[in-house]
Design an enzyme around this catalytic site. Structure first.
Site, PDB file in Angstrom:
ATOM      1  N   GLU A  96       0.820  -1.241   0.094  1.00 42.94           N
ATOM      2  CA  GLU A  96      -0.048   0.002   0.049  1.00 42.94           C
ATOM      3  C   GLU A  96       1.025   1.249   0.050  1.00 42.94           C
ATOM      4  OE1 GLU A  96      -1.621   1.114   3.889  1.00 42.94           O
ATOM      5  OE2 GLU A  96      -3.441   1.574   2.677  1.00 42.94           O
ATOM      6  N   GLU A 117     -12.126   1.498   6.047  1.00 41.46           N
ATOM      7  CA  GLU A 117     -11.065   2.107   7.019  1.00 41.46           C
ATOM      8  C   GLU A 117     -11.184   3.411   7.360  1.00 41.46           C
ATOM      9  OE1 GLU A 117      -6.890   2.061   5.553  1.00 41.46           O
ATOM     10  OE2 GLU A 117      -6.227   0.818   7.449  1.00 41.46           O
TER      11      GLU A 117
END
Ligand SMILES: O=C(O)C(=O)[C@@H](O)CO
Ligand SMILES: [Mg+2]
Length: 269
Positions: free
Chosen positions: A149, A246
């Site tokens: 990520e 998230e």
């Protein structure tokens, strides 16, 4: 929650349902309509306990992170780019895969780490790619896929991957299918913008997506991102993976889930 159009949303138990202790968040997520969860760190509990909690709540685990060091330490964001931490890195991956197998979790997010100022970038990059390739091979043998990520520099100054292009470049450098992209829309908007173009460009490598709005990292719909456009593009592109919620709820989690109905008409949580 699986939807008619294929958009599937999972609850991040590290961010959502903070109104209750972690152990109670599995039931809270299931009661809210989620069928899958993610969270950063399973390591404070046994995999057997977590497996039971998932089963009891009727949930799947779809992602968690590789281990990181204590907050404020040089390994707080991971060890993968640190040339002097290869042993620690490999031990961490081995532990993560043990959890992934027990939890039947298909993805592990491999944290890259923060490059120390005294380590040249090309030295850190070579080590990082070698570590990711090693870990990808090991993960494939366990039936697990790694994801990496890009994180914006404001949230984690110096994080080793800061753009989608850097992360996608490592996925391509490692090759094969062992490593995929965790495309966090919040970080992309914070660092680069042009979210929907990058989603389309990197879609073949994207194994998981996470969402939160900008500014504030709260519920989708609380900021500047045009989520109706983004989610319609993902439907049109046939994105098959999970979308991790998230974000930091602005108020009580359950009170803030209305965005799912607004942007994902197929959501029936
Ligand atoms: O902060 C994020 O975004 C994450 O996905 C965490 O798991 C740390 O990278
Ligand atoms: Mg993320």
């Amino acid at each position: 929650m699986t939807t008619d159009h294929g958009l599937r949303f999972c609850a991040n138990l590290g961010r959502l349902f903070g109104e209750v202790p972690f152990e109670e968040r599995f039931d809270a997520a299931a009661e809210a309509g989620f069928s899958a969860v993610e969270y950063a760190s399973p390591y404070g509990r046994s995999p057997v306990e977590l497996r039971r909690r998932l089963k009891d709540a009727g949930l799947r685990q779809v992602l968690f992170n590789s281990p990181v060091g204590a907050p404020g330490t040089p390994t707080a964001a991971g060890t993968a780019c640190l040339p002097d931490r290869v042993g620690e890195f490999r031990d961490g991956i081995t532990r993560a895969l043990d959890y992934a197998v027990e939890l039947e979790c298909p993805l592990v997010h491999l944290r890259a780490g923060v490059r120390p100022a005294d380590v040249p970038r090309d030295t850190a990059f070579s080590r990082y790619v070698a570590n990711v390739a090693w870990a990808g091979q090991l993960a494939a043998g366990a039936g697990v896929r790694l994801v990496i990520e890009a994180v914006n520099a404001r949230d984690i100054p110096g994080y080793f991957l800061q753009t989608q292009e850097q992360a996608a470049g490592v996925v391509a450098a490692v090759g094969g299918d062992q490593v995929g992209l965790l495309f966090d829309i919040y970080h992309c908007q914070m660092s680069q913008g042009d979210v929907s173009t990058r989603l389309e460009e990197f879609l073949p490598s994207i194994a998981h997506i996470q969402v939160a709005d900008v500014p504030g990292r709260a519920e989708p719909g609380s900021g500047e991102i045009a989520w109706d456009f983004v989610f319609d593009r993902l439907r049109a592109l046939g994105y098959p993976g999970w979308i991790g919620c998230e974000y930091r709820p602005a108020n009580a989690t359950a009170d803030g889930l209305g965005w799912l109905t607004r942007y994902a008409p197929e959501w029936n949580g």
